[in-house]
Motif scaffolding. Structure first.
Motif, short mmCIF file in Angstrom:
data_model
loop_
_atom_site.label_atom_id
_atom_site.label_comp_id
_atom_site.label_asym_id
_atom_site.label_seq_id
_atom_site.Cartn_x
_atom_site.Cartn_y
_atom_site.Cartn_z
N UNK A 160 15.30 -13.97 -26.47
CA UNK A 160 16.59 -13.30 -26.56
C UNK A 160 16.68 -12.21 -25.49
N UNK A 161 17.87 -11.98 -24.97
CA UNK A 161 18.04 -11.00 -23.88
C UNK A 161 19.22 -10.06 -24.14
N UNK A 162 19.53 -9.83 -25.40
CA UNK A 162 20.61 -8.89 -25.71
C UNK A 162 20.21 -7.48 -25.29
N UNK A 185 17.54 -26.00 -40.88
CA UNK A 185 16.39 -26.86 -41.16
C UNK A 185 16.36 -28.01 -40.17
N UNK A 186 15.20 -28.28 -39.60
CA UNK A 186 15.06 -29.35 -38.62
C UNK A 186 15.49 -28.96 -37.23
N UNK A 187 15.87 -27.69 -37.03
CA UNK A 187 16.37 -27.23 -35.73
C UNK A 187 15.42 -26.29 -35.02
N UNK A 188 14.45 -25.75 -35.73
CA UNK A 188 13.58 -24.71 -35.18
C UNK A 188 12.14 -25.18 -35.18
N UNK A 228 8.33 -17.11 -34.51
CA UNK A 228 8.90 -16.50 -33.31
C UNK A 228 10.36 -16.11 -33.54
N UNK A 229 11.13 -16.99 -34.17
CA UNK A 229 12.53 -16.69 -34.44
C UNK A 229 12.66 -15.44 -35.30
N UNK A 230 11.81 -15.32 -36.32
CA UNK A 230 11.85 -14.15 -37.19
C UNK A 230 11.43 -12.89 -36.45
N UNK A 231 10.44 -12.99 -35.56
CA UNK A 231 10.03 -11.81 -34.78
C UNK A 231 11.16 -11.32 -33.88
N UNK A 232 11.87 -12.28 -33.27
CA UNK A 232 12.98 -11.89 -32.40
C UNK A 232 14.11 -11.27 -33.21
N UNK A 244 11.27 -17.41 -47.39
CA UNK A 244 10.83 -16.11 -47.89
C UNK A 244 9.54 -15.67 -47.20
N UNK A 245 8.59 -16.60 -47.06
CA UNK A 245 7.34 -16.28 -46.41
C UNK A 245 7.51 -15.91 -44.95
N UNK A 246 8.37 -16.65 -44.24
CA UNK A 246 8.64 -16.33 -42.84
C UNK A 246 9.17 -14.90 -42.70
N UNK A 247 10.09 -14.54 -43.59
CA UNK A 247 10.72 -13.22 -43.53
C UNK A 247 9.70 -12.12 -43.83
#
Length: 363
Positions: free
Chosen positions: A182-184, A197-200, A205-209, A267-270
């Motif tokens: 991300x570059x915001x 679901x099925x897209x990531x 990494x998505x949660x860290x960003x 929940x675990x990812x978060x």
């Protein structure tokens, strides 16, 4: 022409001790206590019945690597009679054609039914400055949210440019890949992620960003269905077409590198990303109108219609690209799945998971 909203838009109303504004919906809501327990079967349906009733500003001028709307984005890919996105072609296994857009609009309506018309569950303040919707699809959620929060600047991103052009002035759609860095140049008060679901490939990494680009005290919310049918009475045989379908779908998605049945893991990812005040709201959603409860039955009729439209787009690319099945074999299995979705002796339901959490105030 812009896509129209299905049905009437919910009216806004003040609820909650924090005075947050949320939409009110006239359809049947499903309180958690009503559906976390065993669902009663409607005995009025005869054995083997397949009756489905009628179920048939400056903020936007950011410098980033976000793709502009060029002709290449509309150079769609075609496969098995369906149309797929061109930007990052092959990264997402579902089509983006009109039939799929209609299905996504139906799914938006179903989410409203499940959560009593609420667009979101997180207790975000009534006044926020910036919001981000990841994987916005046709944009219905983002449009409704921007209308509810005219004070907020809302960005909604997706790999496909399938959103309408007639939108609230505080909303901007962008073609972007959430899995890239991300570059915001700013941070958000609220980040919304639904039906990804099925897209990531890399959820941590998505949660860290998302964590990094939330303001301290900001909220994240993720909502998705499990791609696995449950029963409380073991009425779905392991020899059924539907069982084979869900096993093969998850097998193919894992081989593709983007797990499909991730909803139970949200929940675990978060939590692993460092968010606090984590809340999970999990609700049963019947896949056909077998329940006795009239609210569940009405919801199930919509869900059944949506499922009938989902099985092909979810499976075509994965089964042909990953499992190397031909179209005839895929269609044979899907015909069986449709029969199983009509069989009211199979008391199938999915579980929708809504997880919301907050970034610590001191971080």
């Amino acid at each position: 022409m812009p896509r129209a909203h299905p049905g009437n838009r919910p009216d806004a109303a003040e609820i909650g001790s924090g005075g947050e504004t949320r939409p009110q919906f006239s359809g049947p809501s499903l309180p958690p206590e009503a559906i976390a327990e065993h669902i009663s079967v409607d005995s009025n349906y005869g054995e083997g019945s397949t009756d489905r009733d009628d179920a048939d500003s400056a903020f936007f001028d950011r410098e980033s690597s976000t793709a502009s709307l060029t002709e290449s984005i509309f150079n769609y890919q075609y496969e098995n009679g369906r149309r797929y996105h061109a930007f990052r072609a092959g990264a997402y296994p579902l089509p983006n054609d009109e039939a799929e857009q209609d299905r996504m609009d139906m799914q938006h309506h179903i989410y409203l039914l499940i959560f009593g018309g609420n667009l979101y569950q997180a207790p975000i303040p009534q006044q926020i400055e910036r919001a981000l919707d990841i994987g916005c699809g046709t944009g219905l959620w983002a449009i409704d949210f921007a209308d509810m929060h005219p004070e907020a600047s809302v960005i909604a991103t997706d790999l496909s440019s399938i959103q309408p052009s007639w939108i609230p002035p505080n909303l901007r759609f962008e073609i972007d890949d959430a899995e890239e860095d991300w570059s915001y140049s700013y941070k958000f008060d609220y980040i919304h992620i639904r039906s990804m679901a099925g897209s990531i490939a890399n959820w941590p990494k998505l949660m860290r960003q998302a964590y990094d680009f939330l303001k301290p005290g900001g909220w994240i919310e993720l909502t998705d269905f499990e791609t696995w049918a449950h029963t409380d009475d073991n009425t779905l045989p392991e020899t059924s077409a539907y069982h084979e379908f869900q096993v093969k779908l998850n097998e193919a998605a894992i081989k593709f590198g983007k797990e499909m049945n991730v909803a139970p893991k949200l929940r675990g990812f978060v939590k692993d990303a460092g968010f606090v005040n984590v809340v999970e709201d999990a609700r049963k959603v019947p896949l056909s109108p077998w329940p006795q409860d009239p609210r569940l039955k009405e919801l199930a009729m919509y869900m059944n219609l949506q499922m009938m439209e989902s099985i092909e787009p979810y499976s075509l690319a994965l089964f042909s690209r990953v499992l190397k099945w031909d179209k005839e074999r895929i269609n044979t299995l899907l015909d069986g799945v449709r029969r199983d979705l009509k069989n009211l002796n199979y008391h199938m339901y999915s579980i929708v998971h809504c997880v919301y959490a907050q970034k610590p105030l001191e971080s």
